[in-house]
Motif scaffolding. Structure first.
Motif, PDB file in Angstrom:
ATOM      1  N   UNK A 100       0.749  -1.035  -0.088  1.00 49.47           N
ATOM      2  CA  UNK A 100       0.060  -0.068  -0.046  1.00 49.47           C
ATOM      3  C   UNK A 100       0.935   1.380   0.121  1.00 49.47           C
ATOM      4  N   UNK A 101       0.405   2.354  -0.588  1.00 50.66           N
ATOM      5  CA  UNK A 101       1.194   3.571  -0.548  1.00 50.66           C
ATOM      6  C   UNK A 101      -0.072   4.476  -0.260  1.00 50.66           C
ATOM      7  N   UNK A 102       0.521   5.783   0.380  1.00 52.14           N
ATOM      8  CA  UNK A 102      -0.546   6.927   0.260  1.00 52.14           C
ATOM      9  C   UNK A 102      -0.800   7.710  -0.898  1.00 52.14           C
ATOM     10  N   UNK A 147       1.811   8.703 -13.671  1.00 47.88           N
ATOM     11  CA  UNK A 147       2.051   9.276 -12.456  1.00 47.88           C
ATOM     12  C   UNK A 147       1.510   8.134 -11.369  1.00 47.88           C
ATOM     13  N   UNK A 148       0.269   7.516 -11.484  1.00 48.16           N
ATOM     14  CA  UNK A 148      -0.064   6.387 -10.872  1.00 48.16           C
ATOM     15  C   UNK A 148       0.877   5.048 -10.851  1.00 48.16           C
ATOM     16  N   UNK A 149       1.226   4.760 -12.086  1.00 42.86           N
ATOM     17  CA  UNK A 149       2.228   3.613 -12.244  1.00 42.86           C
ATOM     18  C   UNK A 149       3.454   3.825 -11.800  1.00 42.86           C
ATOM     19  N   UNK A 150       3.973   5.218 -11.651  1.00 42.35           N
ATOM     20  CA  UNK A 150       5.224   5.736 -11.239  1.00 42.35           C
ATOM     21  C   UNK A 150       5.165   5.504  -9.559  1.00 42.35           C
ATOM     22  N   UNK A 151       4.032   5.823  -8.851  1.00 43.18           N
ATOM     23  CA  UNK A 151       3.809   5.648  -7.420  1.00 43.18           C
ATOM     24  C   UNK A 151       3.699   4.267  -7.105  1.00 43.18           C
ATOM     25  N   UNK A 152       3.048   3.491  -7.776  1.00 47.48           N
ATOM     26  CA  UNK A 152       2.803   1.997  -7.549  1.00 47.48           C
ATOM     27  C   UNK A 152       4.267   1.181  -7.482  1.00 47.48           C
ATOM     28  N   UNK A 153       5.028   1.572  -8.678  1.00 51.88           N
ATOM     29  CA  UNK A 153       6.300   1.162  -8.566  1.00 51.88           C
ATOM     30  C   UNK A 153       7.108   1.422  -7.597  1.00 51.88           C
ATOM     31  N   UNK A 159      11.690   4.262  -8.411  1.00 53.23           N
ATOM     32  CA  UNK A 159      10.824   3.691  -9.263  1.00 53.23           C
ATOM     33  C   UNK A 159      11.547   3.190 -10.599  1.00 53.23           C
ATOM     34  N   UNK A 160      10.768   2.294 -11.229  1.00 54.63           N
ATOM     35  CA  UNK A 160      11.090   1.883 -12.475  1.00 54.63           C
ATOM     36  C   UNK A 160      10.003   1.987 -13.517  1.00 54.63           C
ATOM     37  N   UNK A 161      10.163   2.523 -14.500  1.00 54.92           N
ATOM     38  CA  UNK A 161       9.174   2.653 -15.569  1.00 54.92           C
ATOM     39  C   UNK A 161       9.811   2.244 -17.047  1.00 54.92           C
ATOM     40  N   UNK A 162       8.906   1.216 -17.701  1.00 58.21           N
ATOM     41  CA  UNK A 162       9.346   1.022 -18.725  1.00 58.21           C
ATOM     42  C   UNK A 162       8.481   1.914 -19.912  1.00 58.21           C
ATOM     43  N   UNK A 179      13.368   8.775  -9.107  1.00 63.29           N
ATOM     44  CA  UNK A 179      12.828   8.719  -7.655  1.00 63.29           C
ATOM     45  C   UNK A 179      11.673   9.635  -7.654  1.00 63.29           C
ATOM     46  N   UNK A 180      10.937   9.325  -6.811  1.00 63.35           N
ATOM     47  CA  UNK A 180       9.542  10.126  -6.592  1.00 63.35           C
ATOM     48  C   UNK A 180      10.067  11.268  -5.628  1.00 63.35           C
ATOM     49  N   UNK A 181       9.729  12.672  -5.912  1.00 67.67           N
ATOM     50  CA  UNK A 181      10.217  13.582  -4.990  1.00 67.67           C
ATOM     51  C   UNK A 181       9.437  13.666  -3.760  1.00 67.67           C
TER      52      UNK A 181
END
Length: 119
Positions: A4-6, A35-41, A51-54, A86-88
């Motif tokens: 889970x994440x906030x 953005x949601x995919x980045x947060x999930x990663x 995060x990793x995003x292809x 990285x997510x700021x």
């Protein structure tokens, strides 16, 4: 197991994400999805917001061009939502108290003797 994440209230109306969409010349719904995919990663990797995003995979999934997805990522970087993979401010938004492992350990320890007393 899923982590889970906030998710912050107001994310779908976040002015910085709107600005990222305008910069990238992409629809806001595409920016929100990326953005949601980045947060999930970042939540799954659990390494301080890394995060990793292809972009090719995302482009295929969204039926978009890879350049469009790269433009969204660049737009998110321009508005300082992420930087260098990285997510700021990830650690400011994700608190250790959100992790249930320690809370569960204390709960088990506090209730360990109760099972034996009720037999």
């Amino acid at each position: 197991m899923s982590r889970w994440f906030r998710h912050y209230a107001g994310m779908v109306r976040d002015g910085k994400l709107v600005s990222a969409a305008l910069r990238a010349e992409q629809p806001i719904e595409r920016v929100l999805w990326v953005w949601g995919a980045i947060l999930e990663s970042a939540a799954e990797i659990n390494d301080g917001g890394r995060y990793e995003l292809d972009c090719e995979e995302v482009a295929y999934f969204l039926r978009a061009d890879v350049a469009d997805i790269a433009a969204v990522v660049a737009g998110l970087e321009a508005v300082e939502r992420c930087c260098a993979g990285r997510v700021a401010k990830w650690c400011d938004r994700q608190f250790k108290s959100d992790l249930s492992a320690e809370r569960q350990r204390r709960h088990r320890h506090n209730h360990k003797g109760e099972d034996n007393r009720h037999r």
